[in-house]
Write an enzyme that holds these catalytic residues in place. Structure first.
Site, PDB file in Angstrom:
ATOM      1  N   HIS A 297       0.820  -1.220   0.000  1.00  0.00           N
ATOM      2  CA  HIS A 297       0.000   0.000   0.000  1.00  0.00           C
ATOM      3  C   HIS A 297       0.848   1.261   0.000  1.00  0.00           C
ATOM      4  O   HIS A 297       1.946   1.288   0.554  1.00  0.00           O
ATOM      5  CB  HIS A 297      -1.025  -0.003   1.140  1.00  0.00           C
ATOM      6  CG  HIS A 297      -0.461   0.037   2.531  1.00  0.00           C
ATOM      7  ND1 HIS A 297      -0.178   1.227   3.174  1.00  0.00           N
ATOM      8  CD2 HIS A 297      -0.162  -0.948   3.401  1.00  0.00           C
ATOM      9  CE1 HIS A 297       0.260   0.961   4.397  1.00  0.00           C
ATOM     10  NE2 HIS A 297       0.293  -0.346   4.556  1.00  0.00           N
TER      11      HIS A 297
ATOM     12  N   ASP B 147      -0.259   4.453   0.964  1.00  0.00           N
ATOM     13  CA  ASP B 147      -0.502   5.488   1.978  1.00  0.00           C
ATOM     14  C   ASP B 147       0.268   5.203   3.256  1.00  0.00           C
ATOM     15  O   ASP B 147       0.694   4.081   3.517  1.00  0.00           O
ATOM     16  CB  ASP B 147      -2.001   5.585   2.292  1.00  0.00           C
ATOM     17  CG  ASP B 147      -2.579   4.316   2.902  1.00  0.00           C
ATOM     18  OD1 ASP B 147      -2.222   3.219   2.421  1.00  0.00           O
ATOM     19  OD2 ASP B 147      -3.360   4.416   3.867  1.00  0.00           O
TER      20      ASP B 147
ATOM     21  N   GLU C 166      -4.966   2.054   2.572  1.00  0.00           N
ATOM     22  CA  GLU C 166      -5.021   0.818   3.369  1.00  0.00           C
ATOM     23  C   GLU C 166      -5.243   1.141   4.837  1.00  0.00           C
ATOM     24  O   GLU C 166      -5.922   0.411   5.560  1.00  0.00           O
ATOM     25  CB  GLU C 166      -3.722   0.017   3.180  1.00  0.00           C
ATOM     26  CG  GLU C 166      -3.781  -1.399   3.738  1.00  0.00           C
ATOM     27  CD  GLU C 166      -3.310  -1.526   5.177  1.00  0.00           C
ATOM     28  OE1 GLU C 166      -3.496  -2.602   5.753  1.00  0.00           O
ATOM     29  OE2 GLU C 166      -2.782  -0.548   5.748  1.00  0.00           O
ATOM     30  N   GLU C 167      -4.646   2.235   5.284  1.00  0.00           N
ATOM     31  CA  GLU C 167      -4.689   2.570   6.720  1.00  0.00           C
ATOM     32  C   GLU C 167      -6.069   3.050   7.166  1.00  0.00           C
ATOM     33  O   GLU C 167      -6.317   3.166   8.363  1.00  0.00           O
ATOM     34  CB  GLU C 167      -3.644   3.653   7.045  1.00  0.00           C
ATOM     35  CG  GLU C 167      -2.216   3.278   6.673  1.00  0.00           C
ATOM     36  CD  GLU C 167      -1.633   2.188   7.564  1.00  0.00           C
ATOM     37  OE1 GLU C 167      -2.361   1.661   8.426  1.00  0.00           O
ATOM     38  OE2 GLU C 167      -0.445   1.864   7.375  1.00  0.00           O
TER      39      GLU C 167
ATOM     40  N   ASP D  50       3.553  -6.423   3.619  1.00  0.00           N
ATOM     41  CA  ASP D  50       3.154  -5.336   4.513  1.00  0.00           C
ATOM     42  C   ASP D  50       3.395  -5.716   5.977  1.00  0.00           C
ATOM     43  O   ASP D  50       2.785  -5.145   6.878  1.00  0.00           O
ATOM     44  CB  ASP D  50       1.649  -5.051   4.264  1.00  0.00           C
ATOM     45  CG  ASP D  50       1.156  -3.800   4.954  1.00  0.00           C
ATOM     46  OD1 ASP D  50       1.995  -2.968   5.342  1.00  0.00           O
ATOM     47  OD2 ASP D  50      -0.074  -3.665   5.109  1.00  0.00           O
TER      48      ASP D  50
HETATM   49 ZN   LIG Z   1       0.846  -1.380   6.310  1.00  0.00          ZN
END
Ligand SMILES: [Zn+2]
Length: 438
Positions: free
Chosen positions: A104, A106, A201-202, A224
Site C-alpha cells: 500500500h 498510503d 489501506e490505513e 506489509d
Molecule cells: Zn501497512
C-alpha cells in the site's frame, strides 16, 4: 558517488546469495529512499477514494517506473490503484497460477508523513538510537529486541519529527526491486506475476472496488509485515463502533433548564473504560483481543466516540459489542436526558477461515525465506491488511514481512538487510511457485 554505493550494495547482496545473478538496476534501499520523500498520508472519514489526492502522486510515479521495467497492462484506476502484470517466462505459463503481490502507498493518519528526512545509521554497533531532530524520540534496545540482530547493518529511521513510511513503502520498494531483478535475470523462471499498489489501506481502503478478476491473480501476498521472518495467515476480525450522544443545545445565556450538554455523557462513557474494559491495546498482546476508543468529537448537541473492536475469533467480537453496550448502559443511567445511540460496522474477517484450505501459500513463503537465510514463523497479525478484505472476497492473500518495525509512529525503522532479504525472499517465492507447477 551514489551510483557506486548503489552498485556495491547490489554486489554485496548477490555475491552472497547467488553469484551468477545480475544485480538490479536500482537497489531496494535506493528506491525506498525515493518513495518515502513523497507524502502519501491518508485521512480518516473522507467521502472520496483515495482519501487524500497526494497518494496519486506516488501512483503515477510507480506507473512510470513499472513502464520502464516493461510490465504489461500497467494502469492506474480512477481511485488510484496501480495494477500491472509481468508475464511468466515458462514454456507454458498456464501450468503455474498467477501470483499477485500487493503493497500500500498510503501512510498512517496517526503521524505526519510530510517532509520525511530519512537518516541512515551506517554500520549500527548496538545501543539505543536517538533521533536527531527530536531527542525525546529514542529507539531503545529494551523495546526493540530485534535490534540485536541488526549489528553491522545500516538502519534507516526518520529524524524524529515524522514517521518513516516504511509501512508500506518498504513493501513497494521490495516488490519493484523483485521485478527489476527478474528483468535483469531471465534465467530465473517464474509464472505470471500480478502487481498492485493500493491507496488508503490505513483507513479501510478501496478493497471492495479492487478488480480481482481483471487483475488475474489466483493467489496473492500482501508485502506489509514487520520484522524478517514474520509471515501471517491470520488477522483480527474487526468492527468499528460509533457511540453517539445526543444532547440539546441552546444559547448559554438563556439555557437554564433547557440545555443538555452531551459532552459530559461522552466524558463519563470514556472514563468508565479503564475499570469496565480490561482488554485494551495497552494491556493485551498475542492472541488477546481489545476494545479501543480512539477518536471522538465533543459538542453540546452531539458528541461521538469511535471504538475499535478487535478479536481473532468472531464470537469474541460479539462479546465485545456487549461490553461496549454495558458501558453505555451505565452512562445512560447517569445521564437520562442524553439519548445514546450505538452503531457498528464490520471491517474485515480473520483470513484464517479461508487460508486454512490453502496451506501451500505460507509453506512456499516459509521455504522462500529459508532460501534467503531467514527463519520464518507464522504469527497472527494484531491488525488488518488489504489481504484481509481480499481473502474475505475470495482471493486468498496472506501477508509477508518487509523488515520494518514500529509502524505508525516516529520510531519506525527498517534496515538495508531488511529490505534486501525481503526482496530476495520474493524472488525465491516466484521461483518456488514455478518449481511446484512443473
Ligand atoms: Zn501497512
Amino acid at each position: 558517488m551514489k551510483l557506486l554505493w548503489t552498485l556495491l550494495i547490489g554486489v554485496t547482496l548477490f555475491s552472497t546469495a547467488s553469484a551468477q545473478l545480475t544485480p538490479p538496476n536500482e537497489t531496494a534501499m535506493s528506491r525506498f529512499l525515493r518513495y518515502v520523500k513523497i507524502d502519501t498520508q491518508s485521512a480518516e472519514d473522507q467521502p472520496t477514494v483515495p482519501s487524500t489526492k497526494k497518494q496519486c502522486d506516488l501512483a503515477r510515479l510507480l506507473e512510470r517506473e513499472l513502464d520502464d521495467i516493461i510490465m504489461l497492462d500497467v494502469k492506474v484506476s480512477e481511485n488510484c490503484i496501480v495494477y500491472a502484470m509481468m508475464p511468466g517466462n515458462l514454456p507454458d505459463n498456464s501450468k503455474v497460477p498467477t501470483i499477485g503481490f500487493i503493497a500500500h502507498m498510503d501512510t498512517s493518519p496517526a503521524v505526519s508523513g510530510a517532509n520525511v528526512n530519512a537518516i541512515i545509521h551506517k554500520n549500527y554497533q548496538g545501543g539505543d538510537i536517538v533521533l536527531p531532530n527530536d531527542k525525546t524520540q529514542v529507539i531503545t534496545v529494551a523495546q526493540n529486541p530485534d535490534l540485536k540482530n541488526l549489528i553491522g547493518d545500516d538502519i534507516i529511521t526518520a529524524d524524529g519529527t515524522t514517521l518513516l513510511g516504511s509501512d508500506d513503502k518498504s513493501g513497494i520498494a521490495e516488490i519493484m526491486t523483485m521485478l527489476d531483478i527478474l528483468k535483469q535475470n531471465p534465467n530465473i523462471k517464474h509464472g505470471n506475476i500480478a502487481i498492485a499498489f493500493t491507496p488508503d489501506e490505513e483507513v479501510g481502503g478501496p478493497m471492495d472496488q479492487f478488480d480481482i478478476k481483471g487483475w488475474g491473480a489466483k493467489f496473492a501476498y500482501t508485502v506489509d509485515g514487520e520484522q524478517l521472518g514474520d509471515i501471517s495467515n491470520e488477522t483480527w476480525s474487526a468492527r468499528t463502533a460509533t457511540v453517539t450522544f445526543h444532547g440539546k443545545s441552546t444559547h448559554p445565556g438563556t439555557a437554564k433548564g433547557i440545555l443538555v450538554n452531551s459532552s459530559y455523557a461522552a466524558g463519563d462513557f470514556l472514563s468508565r473504560f479503564p475499570n469496565m474494559v480490561p482488554n485494551r491495546p495497552e494491556t493485551t498482546e498475542g492472541r488477546e483481543g481489545f476494545l479501543h476508543p480512539y477518536v471522538g468529537t465533543l459538542d453540546v448537541e452531539t458528541s461521538t466516540v469511535k471504538i475499535l473492536l478487535r478479536n481473532f475469533d468472531i464470537a469474541g467480537l460479539a462479546a465485545q459489542e456487549d461490553a461496549v453496550k454495558k458501558v453505555m448502559a451505565e452512562t445512560q443511567k447517569k445521564y437520562p436526558n442524553v439519548n445514546i445511540e450505538y452503531k457498528s460496522e464490520l471491517g474485515y474477517l480473520n483470513m484464517k477461515e479461508v487460508l486454512k484450505d490453502y496451506p501451500q501459500l505460507t509453506d512456499y513463503a516459509i521455504e522462500a525465506s529459508k532460501r534467503a537465510g531467514i527463519t520464518a514463523e507464522l504469527r497472527p497479525i494484531r491488525g488488518g491488511t488489504d489481504g484481509s478484505r481480499l481473502t474475505t472476497r475470495g482471493l486468498p492473500t496472506p501477508n509477508l514481512f518487509t523488515g520494518g518495525h514500529n509502524f505508525h509512529g516516529k520510531l519506525e525503522f527498517n534496515s538495508r538487510k531488511g529490505l534486501e532479504k525481503s526482496t530476495e525472499t520474493l524472488v525465491n517465492l516466484v521461483q518456488i511457485w514455478a518449481e511446484k507447477g512443473k
